[in-house]
Enzyme design. Sequence first.
Site, short mmCIF file in Angstrom:
data_model
loop_
_atom_site.label_atom_id
_atom_site.label_comp_id
_atom_site.label_asym_id
_atom_site.label_seq_id
_atom_site.Cartn_x
_atom_site.Cartn_y
_atom_site.Cartn_z
N GLY A 94 0.85 -1.19 0.00
CA GLY A 94 0.00 0.00 0.00
C GLY A 94 0.88 1.24 0.00
N GLY A 109 2.45 3.00 8.53
CA GLY A 109 2.36 1.85 9.43
C GLY A 109 3.69 1.49 10.07
CD GLU A 115 5.65 -0.81 4.15
OE1 GLU A 115 6.06 0.37 4.09
OE2 GLU A 115 4.48 -1.12 4.46
O1 DER Z 1 3.14 1.98 5.98
C1 DER Z 1 2.89 1.86 4.79
O2 DER Z 1 3.58 2.34 3.86
C2 DER Z 1 1.67 1.09 4.43
O3 DER Z 1 1.73 0.65 3.14
C3 DER Z 1 0.46 1.84 4.82
O4 DER Z 1 0.72 3.14 5.20
C4 DER Z 1 -0.70 1.86 3.87
O5 DER Z 1 -1.76 1.72 4.74
P1 DER Z 1 -3.27 1.53 4.31
O6 DER Z 1 -3.27 0.49 3.21
O7 DER Z 1 -3.92 1.03 5.56
O8 DER Z 1 -3.74 2.87 3.86
#
Ligand code: DER
Length: 258
Positions: A94, A109, A115
């Site tokens: 995401g 997150g 990531e």
């Molecule tokens: O931390 C991140 O980069 C995640 O991908 C996240 O922020 C995306 O979160 P969401 O899918 O709950 O919007």
Amino acid sequence: DKIEAAKRKAAYRAVEDHFRSDMQFVGIGSGSTIVYGVEAIKAHLKAHPPPERHMNWFVPTGWASRKVIEQAGLTPIAFDSVPSDAMLEVAFDGADEVDEELNCIKGGGACLFQEKLVACRSKKFVCIADYRKNQKRLLTNWPSIPIEVAPIAHASVLRELKMLGSPDPKLREHSLAKTGPIQTDQSFYIIDAPFKTLLSSLDVKNGADGSGKDGVWDVETLAKRIKEINGVLEVGLFYGLNGKEAQAVGLQGGQKPV
Ligand code: DER
């Protein structure tokens, strides 16, 4: 509701376009949208079973991501257990905000380090983002850049960020669940650093100056400057391109972060 439906639609479309059952290593990001991505992968594998004795391994990007993989009945494999000469065919994740070039702000997150590790070891990075994330430039809607730092260095990193023009960089504290700063899966801290809206490389090509004058930066220049600060482990700016595709149901597409 409308947003959950958009996330789900983008996730199913991303998996339909970029996942195949014969893939061996697939990266799985963190957050709430990726849960729909894993659900779509599970459904895809059911509808299109992999070849005989074929193993699908899913590389998590942190504790929560691993839980999502396990709860879907898929098989996780730790990043450092993937054979060192193997690339992941694709990573799905995401984002907090995505600009016109598919540059991303990530780290909402607090999982940005793993990531980016997983995204950069994948032949293709597919960002699944609903319409709320889609802005012309980064830091339009999302207020700050998440940065993962070594605890001992956090005060000096805050000072350096102010010198780069961040008006009010802050250590990410957990207001409810815990007094003091949150810690990542690496037991590091997160700093959220606000900056003025970030220029894209398109802006720079059109003559705009993103070198930091008056606190105005372009994505790539600022990402590199922050990464150079002693004590910074990773910056939540994913940039660079290799082809892109904007879908009616939300943004998702191939992007090679640097
Ligand atoms: O931390 C991140 O980069 C995640 O991908 C996240 O922020 C995306 O979160 P969401 O899918 O709950 O919007």
